[in-house]
Design an enzyme around this catalytic site. Structure first.
Site, PDB file in Angstrom:
ATOM      1  N   LYS A  96     -19.570  70.874  43.028  1.00  0.00           N
ATOM      2  CA  LYS A  96     -19.604  69.530  42.452  1.00  0.00           C
ATOM      3  C   LYS A  96     -18.703  68.550  43.202  1.00  0.00           C
ATOM      4  O   LYS A  96     -18.774  67.343  42.957  1.00  0.00           O
ATOM      5  CB  LYS A  96     -19.172  69.591  40.982  1.00  0.00           C
ATOM      6  CG  LYS A  96     -20.040  70.492  40.116  1.00  0.00           C
ATOM      7  CD  LYS A  96     -21.458  69.989  40.003  1.00  0.00           C
ATOM      8  CE  LYS A  96     -22.353  70.948  39.228  1.00  0.00           C
ATOM      9  NZ  LYS A  96     -21.918  71.177  37.859  1.00  0.00           N
ATOM     10  N   THR A 144     -19.778  68.155  26.956  1.00  0.00           N
ATOM     11  CA  THR A 144     -21.160  68.598  26.834  1.00  0.00           C
ATOM     12  C   THR A 144     -21.663  69.108  28.181  1.00  0.00           C
ATOM     13  O   THR A 144     -21.309  68.553  29.220  1.00  0.00           O
ATOM     14  CB  THR A 144     -22.054  67.437  26.355  1.00  0.00           C
ATOM     15  OG1 THR A 144     -21.655  67.078  25.026  1.00  0.00           O
ATOM     16  CG2 THR A 144     -23.527  67.819  26.348  1.00  0.00           C
ATOM     17  N   GLY A 145     -22.490  70.140  28.155  1.00  0.00           N
ATOM     18  CA  GLY A 145     -23.067  70.679  29.379  1.00  0.00           C
ATOM     19  C   GLY A 145     -22.770  72.152  29.523  1.00  0.00           C
ATOM     20  O   GLY A 145     -22.043  72.756  28.721  1.00  0.00           O
ATOM     21  N   GLY A 159     -17.154  68.714  31.677  1.00  0.00           N
ATOM     22  CA  GLY A 159     -17.658  68.970  33.018  1.00  0.00           C
ATOM     23  C   GLY A 159     -17.954  67.668  33.745  1.00  0.00           C
ATOM     24  O   GLY A 159     -17.673  66.575  33.254  1.00  0.00           O
ATOM     25  N   ALA A 160     -18.521  67.794  34.935  1.00  0.00           N
ATOM     26  CA  ALA A 160     -18.937  66.624  35.718  1.00  0.00           C
ATOM     27  C   ALA A 160     -20.092  67.030  36.606  1.00  0.00           C
ATOM     28  O   ALA A 160     -20.215  68.194  37.003  1.00  0.00           O
ATOM     29  CB  ALA A 160     -17.782  66.091  36.556  1.00  0.00           C
ATOM     30  N   THR A 178     -20.987  73.928  31.769  1.00  0.00           N
ATOM     31  CA  THR A 178     -19.594  74.320  32.009  1.00  0.00           C
ATOM     32  C   THR A 178     -18.748  74.080  30.770  1.00  0.00           C
ATOM     33  O   THR A 178     -17.903  74.906  30.402  1.00  0.00           O
ATOM     34  CB  THR A 178     -19.019  73.547  33.206  1.00  0.00           C
ATOM     35  OG1 THR A 178     -19.926  73.619  34.302  1.00  0.00           O
ATOM     36  CG2 THR A 178     -17.689  74.141  33.642  1.00  0.00           C
ATOM     37  N   LYS A 209     -21.155  61.442  35.578  1.00  0.00           N
ATOM     38  CA  LYS A 209     -21.480  62.263  34.427  1.00  0.00           C
ATOM     39  C   LYS A 209     -22.737  61.714  33.766  1.00  0.00           C
ATOM     40  O   LYS A 209     -23.112  60.573  33.995  1.00  0.00           O
ATOM     41  CB  LYS A 209     -20.322  62.286  33.422  1.00  0.00           C
ATOM     42  CG  LYS A 209     -19.111  63.082  33.924  1.00  0.00           C
ATOM     43  CD  LYS A 209     -17.957  63.095  32.933  1.00  0.00           C
ATOM     44  CE  LYS A 209     -18.363  63.524  31.557  1.00  0.00           C
ATOM     45  NZ  LYS A 209     -18.998  64.883  31.525  1.00  0.00           N
ATOM     46  N   GLY A 210     -23.353  62.541  32.948  1.00  0.00           N
ATOM     47  CA  GLY A 210     -24.525  62.098  32.218  1.00  0.00           C
ATOM     48  C   GLY A 210     -25.761  62.914  32.477  1.00  0.00           C
ATOM     49  O   GLY A 210     -26.838  62.602  31.960  1.00  0.00           O
ATOM     50  N   GLU A 263     -19.362  60.859  25.751  1.00  0.00           N
ATOM     51  CA  GLU A 263     -18.374  61.478  26.632  1.00  0.00           C
ATOM     52  C   GLU A 263     -17.347  60.460  27.124  1.00  0.00           C
ATOM     53  O   GLU A 263     -16.142  60.741  27.159  1.00  0.00           O
ATOM     54  CB  GLU A 263     -19.076  62.126  27.825  1.00  0.00           C
ATOM     55  CG  GLU A 263     -19.848  63.390  27.474  1.00  0.00           C
ATOM     56  CD  GLU A 263     -20.685  63.923  28.609  1.00  0.00           C
ATOM     57  OE1 GLU A 263     -20.978  65.127  28.608  1.00  0.00           O
ATOM     58  OE2 GLU A 263     -21.049  63.141  29.516  1.00  0.00           O
TER      59      GLU A 263
END
Length: 262
Positions: free
Chosen positions: A129, A33-34, A90-91, A36, A102-103, A111
């Site tokens: 990142k 999710t996200g 992603g991260a 990227t 993450k989050g 995730e």
């Protein structure tokens, strides 16, 4: 080609493009999710359409599930899939040991469950990142709504004994109301600036009543693919200790760009 992408979006795209090369027909794939991860889902959908790639996707949020279906990817639940070959996500931050925060997209619980139910986890990220120490990005933790202020106070009390640079804890909001996750929980963001011992903090956080899960991913990520604005990608494998550089030809199709919601 559609409107020119920013260097950050180019970096995200090439990392995603390289990551889907790891996927083979017959695989069960965790879909992150996200922003990227959204590029990755679109690149994967392109392979499904153009190559007839046969895969099953397990999304980590309702919005990823919706995007995957739009891209022609067959979606199922983790309970149905049971175990996955690979997860790509992603991260918000990663360090040299491939420990992650993450989050940021409020999907950390699903995730982490999906990533740990996979033979391999690949993280895709732009070069910004990567950090020497985790903590500049606020650490999210998912908590149940019942007694959330008590949980917040217990977290604040615990942080006094942790080796962190700051200890500000805030409830994540969605307008004037608390943000609610897919699992109907709340998110606390821990503004720590520096986390000296992520492993210890992850263990202690999950002992606090009301805390469901934290956004520290320790010993879960196997490979990180770092994208750069000039089309270069760096593939770092923590298990083999290898690091390789590739160049991705930047020629995204209209299908990948269409209706981007990120």
């Amino acid at each position: 080609m559609p409107a020119e992408l920013s260097p950050i979006d180019k970096a995200k795209f090439v990392a995603a493009k390289r990551a889907v090369d790891f996927i083979e027909s017959g695989m069960k794939v965790g879909l992150g999710t996200g922003s990227t991860a959204a590029w990755m889902v679109r690149c994967l959908g392109e392979r499904v359409r153009q190559e007839g790639l046969k895969i099953v996707g397990v999304p980590t949020s309702t919005r990823t599930a919706e995007l995957a279906r739009q891209c022609g990817i067959h979606v199922t639940s983790l309970d149905e899939a049971k175990w996955l070959d690979i997860t790509i996500d992603g991260a918000d931050e990663f360090d040299q040991n491939l420990a992650l925060i993450k989050g940021g997209g409020a999907a950390l619980l699903q995730e982490k469950i999906v990533a740990t139910a996979s033979d391999q986890m690949i993280v895709i990220a732009d070069a910004a990142k990567e950090v020497q120490q985790l903590g500049a990005f606020p650490l999210p933790i998912e908590i149940i709504p019942f007694g959330w202020q008590t949980s917040k106070a217990l977290v604040e009390e615990m942080l006094v004994s942790m080796d962190v640079l700051a200890r500000d804890v805030t409830l994540r909001m969605n307008g004037e109301r608390p943000l609610v996750t897919d699992e109907s929980n709340y998110i606390l963001d821990l503004h720590l600036k520096r986390i000296s011992n992520p492993r210890q903090l992850a263990l202690v956080l999950n002992q606090i009543p009301g805390v469901v899960e934290n956004g520290l991913f320790i010993d879960i990520c196997d490979i990180v693919i770092i994208g750069h604005g000039d089309g270069r990608v760096t593939v770092r494998d923590i298990n083999s200790g290898s690091e390789t550089d590739d160049q991705i030809l930047f020629a995204p199709t209209d299908n990948i760009f269409a209706d981007l919601g990120e």
